[in-house]
Design a protein around this motif. Structure first.
Motif, mmCIF file in Angstrom:
data_model
loop_
_atom_site.group_PDB
_atom_site.id
_atom_site.type_symbol
_atom_site.label_atom_id
_atom_site.label_comp_id
_atom_site.label_asym_id
_atom_site.label_seq_id
_atom_site.Cartn_x
_atom_site.Cartn_y
_atom_site.Cartn_z
ATOM 1 N N ASN A 165 0.832 -1.197 0.000
ATOM 2 C CA ASN A 165 0.000 0.000 0.000
ATOM 3 C C ASN A 165 0.868 1.249 0.000
ATOM 4 O O ASN A 165 1.981 1.253 0.518
ATOM 5 N N GLU A 166 0.363 2.308 -0.558
ATOM 6 C CA GLU A 166 1.116 3.545 -0.674
ATOM 7 C C GLU A 166 1.519 4.063 0.703
ATOM 8 O O GLU A 166 0.694 4.199 1.608
ATOM 9 N N GLY A 167 2.840 4.321 0.862
ATOM 10 C CA GLY A 167 3.339 4.891 2.109
ATOM 11 C C GLY A 167 3.643 3.875 3.190
ATOM 12 O O GLY A 167 4.066 4.253 4.282
ATOM 13 N N THR A 168 3.472 2.584 2.926
ATOM 14 C CA THR A 168 3.746 1.570 3.940
ATOM 15 C C THR A 168 5.078 0.886 3.656
ATOM 16 O O THR A 168 5.661 1.054 2.594
ATOM 17 N N THR A 169 5.555 0.086 4.622
ATOM 18 C CA THR A 169 6.873 -0.539 4.496
ATOM 19 C C THR A 169 6.821 -1.941 3.902
ATOM 20 O O THR A 169 7.860 -2.555 3.712
ATOM 21 N N GLY A 170 5.636 -2.469 3.638
ATOM 22 C CA GLY A 170 5.541 -3.800 3.054
ATOM 23 C C GLY A 170 6.122 -3.819 1.647
ATOM 24 O O GLY A 170 5.977 -2.852 0.894
ATOM 25 N N PHE A 171 6.764 -4.908 1.270
ATOM 26 C CA PHE A 171 7.350 -4.991 -0.073
ATOM 27 C C PHE A 171 7.278 -6.423 -0.586
ATOM 28 O O PHE A 171 7.253 -7.389 0.188
ATOM 29 N N PHE A 172 7.237 -6.543 -1.900
ATOM 30 C CA PHE A 172 7.113 -7.823 -2.582
ATOM 31 C C PHE A 172 8.257 -7.935 -3.589
ATOM 32 O O PHE A 172 8.464 -7.017 -4.395
ATOM 33 N N VAL A 173 8.977 -9.037 -3.544
ATOM 34 C CA VAL A 173 10.160 -9.217 -4.380
ATOM 35 C C VAL A 173 9.890 -10.288 -5.431
ATOM 36 O O VAL A 173 9.589 -11.442 -5.082
ATOM 37 N N ARG A 174 9.955 -9.883 -6.690
ATOM 38 C CA ARG A 174 9.836 -10.806 -7.825
ATOM 39 C C ARG A 174 8.620 -11.713 -7.725
ATOM 40 O O ARG A 174 8.691 -12.922 -7.911
ATOM 41 N N GLY A 175 7.484 -11.112 -7.376
ATOM 42 C CA GLY A 175 6.229 -11.852 -7.371
ATOM 43 C C GLY A 175 5.922 -12.600 -6.098
ATOM 44 O O GLY A 175 4.849 -13.201 -5.981
ATOM 45 N N GLY A 176 6.840 -12.608 -5.126
ATOM 46 C CA GLY A 176 6.604 -13.302 -3.868
ATOM 47 C C GLY A 176 5.728 -12.508 -2.930
ATOM 48 O O GLY A 176 5.421 -11.323 -3.162
ATOM 49 N N GLY A 177 5.278 -13.136 -1.853
ATOM 50 C CA GLY A 177 4.472 -12.460 -0.855
ATOM 51 C C GLY A 177 5.316 -11.701 0.148
ATOM 52 O O GLY A 177 6.521 -11.943 0.283
ATOM 53 N N SER A 178 4.671 -10.796 0.880
ATOM 54 C CA SER A 178 5.423 -9.999 1.862
ATOM 55 C C SER A 178 5.908 -10.846 3.034
ATOM 56 O O SER A 178 6.870 -10.477 3.721
#
Length: 281
Positions: A165-178
């Motif tokens: 989500n915009e402004g949050t620290t969650g990230f997804f790498v190469r299609g994987g889940g957070s």
């Protein structure tokens, strides 16, 4: 018989005199120690240690330690690190030795340099693929939301990484889940790296030394994760003098204090951050 025995004795001494130097030449000893910044006492990662006149050398690890095994003899060791003055030290290696070195910073004015990139070729030659080293100085140079510098938000700007989500620290790498990202703080597993509903992470940028980010092909020592590994290393603290840093932002304030316990040998670092969210709710 006496003459025959005397001849055998002479032959035995001759053989022993030839074997002993060979055994001495094969005796190997280890030189180990730490390489640190002379001003702050911080460990220098990746500093080179070379025995001049040989093909033997080593690099310091993430704790600034090195180990170099050589045959017995006299050597000149050269300690070098980018941005620091090189140091040479004579060593008479007759046993295992502990040599700790402190390097002074050095400012060198260079002429114009032309840089040519050959990224595809370098990627093929590197043994470690998909690894990005992120110094905290680079993280602090980027614009930050509400003035809060955030390591995890910096990772979202890298290729192959998508933010949540915009402004949050969650990230997804190469299609994987957070939840498929492994986050480590000084070899300790971090289960929940977000704070204040994910608006910024739990990492205080003033206490971080560097970040290593693996987007794939990460070493087996990190265990089984599918997407990525974020390895965060904290500062060791200034073992030369007392210093502090801090800041006041719109949503949080932070303060970091560090200094020597036993000057040149041990240090402490205390870092904290306080949000104002509970004040307004």
């Amino acid at each position: 018989m006496h003459l025959f025995g005397f001849r055998l004795y002479i032959i035995f001494l001759f053989l022993i005199s030839g074997i002993v130097p060979v055994l001495q030449a094969q005796t190997r000893f280890t030189i180990s120690g730490n390489v640190r910044d002379a001003a702050t006492g911080e460990d220098l990662i990746g500093a080179s240690v070379i025995a001049k006149g040989t093909n033997n050398g080593a690099n310091t690890n993430t704790y600034g330690r090195y180990a170099l095994t050589l045959p017995a003899g006299k050597y000149t060791l050269r300690f070098a690190y980018i941005g620091y003055q090189s140091v040479e030290q004579e060593v008479d290696l007759t046993g295992n030795k502990q040599i700790d070195i402190k390097l002074q910073t050095e400012a060198t004015e260079l002429k114009a340099v032309e840089i040519k990139a050959d990224a595809p070729r370098n990627q093929l030659e590197r043994t470690q693929m998909s690894k990005v080293d992120i110094p905290i100085t680079k993280v602090k140079e980027l614009p930050a939301i509400f003035g809060e510098v955030d390591v995890l938000k910096t990772l979202q700007l890298l290729p192959g990484v998508q933010s949540g989500n915009e402004g949050t620290t969650g990230f997804f790498v190469r299609g994987g889940g957070s939840d498929q990202n492994l986050i480590i703080l000084d070899e300790a597993l971090v289960y929940n790296a977000s704070h204040l509903f994910g608006f910024f992470s739990v990492f205080n940028s003033d206490a971080i030394k560097n970040v290593e980010f693996y987007k794939g092909g990460f070493p087996a020592k990190f265990g089984g994760r599918l997407s990525s590994v974020v390895d965060v290393n904290l500062k060791d603290g200034n073992n030369q003098k007392f210093s502090g840093s801090g800041g006041i932002g719109l949503i949080a304030s932070r303060l970091t204090l560090e200094g020597p316990i036993n000057k040149g040998k041990s240090s402490y670092i205390i870092s904290g951050r306080r949000t104002y969210f509970d004040v307004f709710t």
